[in-house]
Write a protein that holds these residues in place. Structure first.
Motif, PDB file in Angstrom:
ATOM      1  N   ILE A   1      -5.399  -3.641   9.110  1.00  0.00           N
ATOM      2  CA  ILE A   1      -5.330  -4.402   7.861  1.00  0.00           C
ATOM      3  C   ILE A   1      -4.406  -5.590   8.013  1.00  0.00           C
ATOM      4  O   ILE A   1      -4.550  -6.603   7.333  1.00  0.00           O
ATOM      5  N   ALA A   2      -3.464  -5.499   8.948  1.00  0.00           N
ATOM      6  CA  ALA A   2      -2.507  -6.597   9.105  1.00  0.00           C
ATOM      7  C   ALA A   2      -1.896  -6.552  10.489  1.00  0.00           C
ATOM      8  O   ALA A   2      -2.037  -5.589  11.233  1.00  0.00           O
ATOM      9  N   ILE A   3      -1.226  -7.643  10.819  1.00  0.00           N
ATOM     10  CA  ILE A   3      -0.446  -7.703  12.042  1.00  0.00           C
ATOM     11  C   ILE A   3       0.976  -8.009  11.637  1.00  0.00           C
ATOM     12  O   ILE A   3       1.214  -8.869  10.785  1.00  0.00           O
ATOM     13  N   GLY A   4       1.909  -7.290  12.237  1.00  0.00           N
ATOM     14  CA  GLY A   4       3.295  -7.515  11.860  1.00  0.00           C
ATOM     15  C   GLY A   4       4.210  -7.441  13.057  1.00  0.00           C
ATOM     16  O   GLY A   4       3.771  -7.290  14.195  1.00  0.00           O
ATOM     17  N   ILE A   5       5.487  -7.565  12.780  1.00  0.00           N
ATOM     18  CA  ILE A   5       6.474  -7.433  13.829  1.00  0.00           C
ATOM     19  C   ILE A   5       7.537  -6.464  13.331  1.00  0.00           C
ATOM     20  O   ILE A   5       7.981  -6.564  12.192  1.00  0.00           O
TER      21      ILE A   5
ATOM     22  N   GLY B   1     -10.353  -5.752  -2.792  1.00  0.00           N
ATOM     23  CA  GLY B   1     -10.631  -7.160  -3.011  1.00  0.00           C
ATOM     24  C   GLY B   1     -10.779  -7.452  -4.491  1.00  0.00           C
ATOM     25  O   GLY B   1     -10.545  -6.587  -5.336  1.00  0.00           O
ATOM     26  N   SER B   2     -11.199  -8.657  -4.799  1.00  0.00           N
ATOM     27  CA  SER B   2     -11.292  -9.024  -6.200  1.00  0.00           C
ATOM     28  C   SER B   2     -12.733  -9.064  -6.676  1.00  0.00           C
ATOM     29  O   SER B   2     -13.032  -9.612  -7.715  1.00  0.00           O
ATOM     30  N   SER B   3     -13.657  -8.508  -5.897  1.00  0.00           N
ATOM     31  CA  SER B   3     -15.057  -8.560  -6.320  1.00  0.00           C
ATOM     32  C   SER B   3     -15.759  -7.252  -5.975  1.00  0.00           C
ATOM     33  O   SER B   3     -16.837  -7.254  -5.414  1.00  0.00           O
TER      34      SER B   3
ATOM     35  N   THR C   1     -15.600 -11.065   2.574  1.00  0.00           N
ATOM     36  CA  THR C   1     -15.239 -11.261   3.986  1.00  0.00           C
ATOM     37  C   THR C   1     -14.382 -10.140   4.581  1.00  0.00           C
ATOM     38  O   THR C   1     -14.051 -10.195   5.755  1.00  0.00           O
ATOM     39  N   PHE C   2     -14.002  -9.139   3.823  1.00  0.00           N
ATOM     40  CA  PHE C   2     -13.217  -8.043   4.384  1.00  0.00           C
ATOM     41  C   PHE C   2     -14.151  -7.063   5.072  1.00  0.00           C
ATOM     42  O   PHE C   2     -15.341  -7.036   4.791  1.00  0.00           O
ATOM     43  N   PRO C   3     -13.632  -6.227   5.969  1.00  0.00           N
ATOM     44  CA  PRO C   3     -14.453  -5.106   6.397  1.00  0.00           C
ATOM     45  C   PRO C   3     -14.762  -4.258   5.158  1.00  0.00           C
ATOM     46  O   PRO C   3     -13.889  -4.116   4.295  1.00  0.00           O
TER      47      PRO C   3
ATOM     48  N   GLY D   1      -7.262 -11.240   4.268  1.00  0.00           N
ATOM     49  CA  GLY D   1      -7.393 -12.031   3.054  1.00  0.00           C
ATOM     50  C   GLY D   1      -6.358 -13.129   2.913  1.00  0.00           C
ATOM     51  O   GLY D   1      -6.355 -13.829   1.912  1.00  0.00           O
ATOM     52  N   ASP D   2      -5.492 -13.330   3.888  1.00  0.00           N
ATOM     53  CA  ASP D   2      -4.557 -14.449   3.756  1.00  0.00           C
ATOM     54  C   ASP D   2      -5.243 -15.729   4.229  1.00  0.00           C
ATOM     55  O   ASP D   2      -6.435 -15.740   4.537  1.00  0.00           O
ATOM     56  N   ASP D   3      -4.472 -16.792   4.309  1.00  0.00           N
ATOM     57  CA  ASP D   3      -5.127 -18.066   4.570  1.00  0.00           C
ATOM     58  C   ASP D   3      -5.544 -18.240   6.025  1.00  0.00           C
ATOM     59  O   ASP D   3      -6.384 -19.076   6.322  1.00  0.00           O
TER      60      ASP D   3
END
Lengths: 207, 196
Positions: free
Chosen positions: A170-174, B34-36, B25-27, A198-200
């Motif tokens: 779901i994410a990548i972190g440190i 998500g929002s939809s 666009t998510f898995p 979902g980030d930019d």
């Protein structure tokens, strides 16, 4: 002499990326925050390749299929000293200052084994997707998991963050604390999120 | 664990094929955050019914509860619904704004009988300004560029008086110039006192 030594001090903050916040791709606008694209010198490419091969859990053959030797990679310079490296316009990995290389989340989904993994519980997903850093209790609770003691990760290690009951990262972190410390302290930020679903950066599919 | 695999199989490992939801666009397993969600659900049901069963069937929902308490779960659902409503309202507002926004085609006099044409507001209709500028440059064989106007907004400046032709192109939806309703296009002339 005095003047000379004064200069590095002035820029000391520029050389210690670990101290500043890493919410990199929050409010990241490709139109204004990308300052330019350049081809990377082959000697630099070689050192990038070597750096990644030594830091990620990946063998050179597999990496060859991600980034073939013949292909030239482009460096996409962004605000706040973020550099994204892209192959044919598709972002592959990125770096902050001279810090470690992180794969993009899409790349990580394809090759999930390149980074060590930690898992957060289901309650944390909501906050993670809103861009929060991950607190220790999320890893130590029932739904979360950390590597066992013999595979403990030191602080400042890039990790893939999985979520309870989910297959993909779901994410990548440190890591901010070593995994053993996370278990012990169990309070405050354990893993800083670098990029999440979902980030930019996720939205940036093509540069 | 991966070290063993590596020594056993020196061949490159094939990449995992990951399915992404076309709506958010998510898995698909993350659609619920998500929002939809309802749209994502529909999409998944149509395209991949087996996956839909896996993620949204009764027992899957039960299993998903995992370590979370009932309260947390209901809260999450409420939040999701709220978020969805919000996202929808936002999309609506954006759509309305799009319908209301104008494309201005300005004829600006530079010299006595030399004009440039400035086209403003195309970006509101999801048109890539750079590509549009290129298109204008090619069709009119003149200089055409994306520049910032004094208000700091981007517009396309085409050399020469091509305002009527640009209007035609937008009407015919040439190339990248798609989705602009004709009623929203306006031709204007920028002064310097020259009656037209």
């Amino acid at each position: 002499m005095g003047r000379l030594s004064a200069i590095p001090l002035e820029y000391a903050h520029l050389r210690s990326p670990s101290t500043e916040s890493r919410v990199m791709f929050k409010k990241f606008q490709p139109s204004t925050d990308i300052s330019g694209q350049t081809a990377v010198k082959s000697s630099v490419q070689r050192s990038i390749r070597a750096g990644i091969l030594s830091n990620w859990k990946i063998d050179s053959d597999t990496f060859e299929s991600i980034w073939p030797k013949k292909e030239n990679i482009t460096l996409v310079k962004c605000r706040d000293h973020i550099s994204i490296y892209a192959l044919h316009g598709v972002p592959l990995f990125f770096q902050h200052f001279e810090g470690p290389f992180y794969p993009t989340l899409r790349l990580l989904h394809k090759y999930p084994f390149v980074l060590p993994t930690v898992r957060v519980d289901r309650g944390a997903i909501r906050f993670l997707l809103a861009g929060a850093h991950m607190m220790c209790p999320g890893f130590t609770s029932k739904g979360g998991s950390l590597p066992p003691a013999e595979e403990a990760l030191p602080a400042e290690t890039p990790v893939a963050i999985l979520a309870e009951g989910k297959e993909h990262a779901i994410a990548i972190g440190i890591t901010k604390l070593s995994t053993e410390d996370i278990k012990k302290v169990n309070k405050g930020v354990g893993v800083e999120v670098v990029t999440h679903l979902g980030d930019d950066l996720w939205a940036l599919q093509k540069v | 664990m991966s070290a063993e695999q590596e020594t056993a199989a020196p061949q490159p490992k094939p990449p995992l094929q990951v399915l992404y939801c076309e709506v958010c666009t998510f898995p698909p397993e993350y659609c619920e955050f998500g929002s939809s969600l309802s749209k994502c659900k529909e999409w998944l049901k149509d395209e991949y019914p087996d996956l839909y069963d896996r993620y949204y069937s009764e027992e899957a929902l039960q299993a998903k509860m995992g370590t979370m308490s009932m309260e947390q779960q209901t809260k999450l659902e409420q939040d999701a619904a709220k978020k969805e409503a919000k996202a929808e309202a936002k999309a609506d507002a954006a759509k309305k704004k799009k319908l209301a926004s104008q494309v201005l085609i300005k004829r600006i006099q530079r010299q006595k009988n030399k004009y440039v044409t400035a086209i403003h507001g195309l970006e509101a209709f999801d048109i890539d300004l750079k590509k549009a500028a290129k298109l204008f440059a090619q069709t009119f064989a003149t200089g055409s560029s994306v520049t910032k106007n004094p208000q700091g907004q981007d517009e396309i400046v085409v050399q020469g008086d091509v305002s009527d032709e640009v209007l035609d192109m937008i009407r015919e939806e040439k190339g990248v110039l798609k989705g602009v309703p004709e009623a929203n296009v306006e031709l204007i002339e920028e002064k310097k006192k020259k009656g037209s």
